[in-house]
Scaffold this motif. Sequence first.
Motif, PDB file in Angstrom:
ATOM      1  N   SER A  70      35.424  -6.504 -59.563  1.00 24.71           N
ATOM      2  CA  SER A  70      35.501  -7.848 -60.145  1.00 24.71           C
ATOM      3  C   SER A  70      36.837  -8.075 -60.844  1.00 24.71           C
ATOM      4  O   SER A  70      37.440  -9.160 -60.731  1.00 24.71           O
ATOM      5  CB  SER A  70      34.343  -8.079 -61.121  1.00 24.71           C
ATOM      6  N   ASN A  71      37.327  -7.069 -61.548  1.00 27.33           N
ATOM      7  CA  ASN A  71      38.603  -7.229 -62.246  1.00 27.33           C
ATOM      8  C   ASN A  71      39.795  -7.175 -61.304  1.00 27.33           C
ATOM      9  O   ASN A  71      40.817  -7.827 -61.552  1.00 27.33           O
ATOM     10  CB  ASN A  71      38.742  -6.172 -63.341  1.00 27.33           C
TER      11      ASN A  71
ATOM     12  N   SER B 136      37.855 -17.361 -58.800  1.00 29.35           N
ATOM     13  CA  SER B 136      38.969 -16.497 -58.400  1.00 29.35           C
ATOM     14  C   SER B 136      39.378 -16.789 -56.966  1.00 29.35           C
ATOM     15  O   SER B 136      40.577 -16.853 -56.647  1.00 29.35           O
ATOM     16  CB  SER B 136      38.570 -15.023 -58.542  1.00 29.35           C
TER      17      SER B 136
ATOM     18  N   MET C 145      39.708  -8.429 -58.404  1.00 23.79           N
ATOM     19  CA  MET C 145      39.697  -9.783 -57.846  1.00 23.79           C
ATOM     20  C   MET C 145      40.492 -10.734 -58.731  1.00 23.79           C
ATOM     21  O   MET C 145      41.284 -11.552 -58.230  1.00 23.79           O
ATOM     22  CB  MET C 145      38.242 -10.255 -57.731  1.00 23.79           C
ATOM     23  N   THR C 146      40.350 -10.611 -60.038  1.00 26.23           N
ATOM     24  CA  THR C 146      41.099 -11.487 -60.946  1.00 26.23           C
ATOM     25  C   THR C 146      42.576 -11.105 -60.980  1.00 26.23           C
ATOM     26  O   THR C 146      43.446 -11.969 -61.144  1.00 26.23           O
ATOM     27  CB  THR C 146      40.522 -11.438 -62.374  1.00 26.23           C
TER      28      THR C 146
ATOM     29  N   LEU D 238      45.689 -17.684 -67.818  1.00 24.98           N
ATOM     30  CA  LEU D 238      44.886 -16.696 -67.093  1.00 24.98           C
ATOM     31  C   LEU D 238      44.199 -15.747 -68.063  1.00 24.98           C
ATOM     32  O   LEU D 238      43.027 -15.388 -67.888  1.00 24.98           O
ATOM     33  CB  LEU D 238      45.770 -15.908 -66.128  1.00 24.98           C
TER      34      LEU D 238
ATOM     35  N   PRO E 169      44.270 -10.102 -64.722  1.00 28.17           N
ATOM     36  CA  PRO E 169      45.025 -11.196 -64.096  1.00 28.17           C
ATOM     37  C   PRO E 169      46.436 -11.337 -64.659  1.00 28.17           C
ATOM     38  O   PRO E 169      47.346 -11.777 -63.948  1.00 28.17           O
ATOM     39  CB  PRO E 169      44.176 -12.437 -64.403  1.00 28.17           C
TER      40      PRO E 169
ATOM     41  N   LEU F 153      32.803 -16.399 -61.820  1.00 30.73           N
ATOM     42  CA  LEU F 153      34.092 -15.715 -61.780  1.00 30.73           C
ATOM     43  C   LEU F 153      34.552 -15.489 -60.342  1.00 30.73           C
ATOM     44  O   LEU F 153      35.731 -15.680 -60.020  1.00 30.73           O
ATOM     45  CB  LEU F 153      33.995 -14.371 -62.513  1.00 30.73           C
ATOM     46  N   THR F 154      33.626 -15.109 -59.487  1.00 29.47           N
ATOM     47  CA  THR F 154      33.970 -14.849 -58.086  1.00 29.47           C
ATOM     48  C   THR F 154      34.457 -16.116 -57.400  1.00 29.47           C
ATOM     49  O   THR F 154      35.512 -16.126 -56.746  1.00 29.47           O
ATOM     50  CB  THR F 154      32.746 -14.295 -57.333  1.00 29.47           C
TER      51      THR F 154
ATOM     52  N   LEU G  47      39.902 -15.430 -68.589  1.00 28.42           N
ATOM     53  CA  LEU G  47      39.052 -14.239 -68.508  1.00 28.42           C
ATOM     54  C   LEU G  47      38.562 -13.800 -69.888  1.00 28.42           C
ATOM     55  O   LEU G  47      37.466 -13.242 -70.013  1.00 28.42           O
ATOM     56  CB  LEU G  47      39.816 -13.102 -67.828  1.00 28.42           C
TER      57      LEU G  47
ATOM     58  N   ALA H  98      44.057 -12.714 -57.985  1.00 30.71           N
ATOM     59  CA  ALA H  98      44.225 -14.148 -58.231  1.00 30.71           C
ATOM     60  C   ALA H  98      45.445 -14.412 -59.104  1.00 30.71           C
ATOM     61  O   ALA H  98      46.219 -15.344 -58.852  1.00 30.71           O
ATOM     62  CB  ALA H  98      42.965 -14.720 -58.875  1.00 30.71           C
TER      63      ALA H  98
END
Length: 310
Positions: free
Chosen positions: A38-39, A300, A41-42, A187, A169, A296-297, A191, A45
């Motif tokens: 998950s992190n 992103s 992914m950010t 950003l 991010p 969040l998904t 988050l 982004a």
Amino acid sequence: MQASERSESLETSAVNAPAEPVTLKDYYRLVKPGIIYSNSMTAFAGYWVAARWQVDWLHLLFTMLGTALIMAGGTVLNNYLDREMDAKMERTQNRALPSGKMSPNIVLWYGIVLGIIGLGVLYFGAKSPLATLVGLIGLFLYVWLYTAWFKRTSVWSTFVGAFSGATPPVIGYCAVSGTIDLGAILLFAFLFLWQPPHFWALGIRRMEEYRAAGFPLLPVVRGSYVTKISMVRYVVLLVPVTVMMAAFGYVGYFFLFGSTILGLIWVFMSVKGFKATGEAEVLWAKRMFLFSIAYLTFLSILMVIDTPNI
């Protein structure tokens, strides 16, 4: 039970635990892959927003790898420091450390080595001293300020942990931009504000487990009602932050529309939680937790798709 007695009990259980071979899967689980994915992914982004589609793919690879390894080092060290408390929680007591399957010293060095390699990849591979510095600060805040100190002593632990959790991010963004500007700040804010309501939803759902483990989490110390008020504050602030990202040209109108709609839905869900009690509250907390992940998904992905191509 005193701290020394708890430590002795944990070591005893480790000695008496059945001898099981340590597998690669055990090392993989120690890095808490869900958090890494998950992190990462950010971080991707953030990189994309700064690059604006002008991507150096090898540089992106080094940035993502370094960021993931730094986060992995932090989560492994988190496992090391939390091993006694994890042994008291149903959802964590079967992990490799609290179950006695792995040696604490091995896990300690595993985490340290991962963190050092990650910093090296960012510095020498991505060639970004600023991204490396942000990663180092995030690692320090997560391991020492959050895990070793606040998580054990204060209801402010989630707030403090959000500072380190908001760095991925920014690492991605700074690896491209080489500077901390408004884009990096927005950003970070995005988050940072997302994390407390996400984690407190889990805290309400697993409140008694956290209480038994001795974590002074906000729902445990102040109760669900106060926690819900705090959750609403963060979720409400997320909406203007996402609007500002579009207003200053970092993302486009599709992101603006999607983030506003999802943000308002999350606000509505948060307010609706004040009516939930008992089993309904647990179900509400589960839905809030799952929605936060979806939020969040989706944002992103939308952030990447709707970054202006300049």
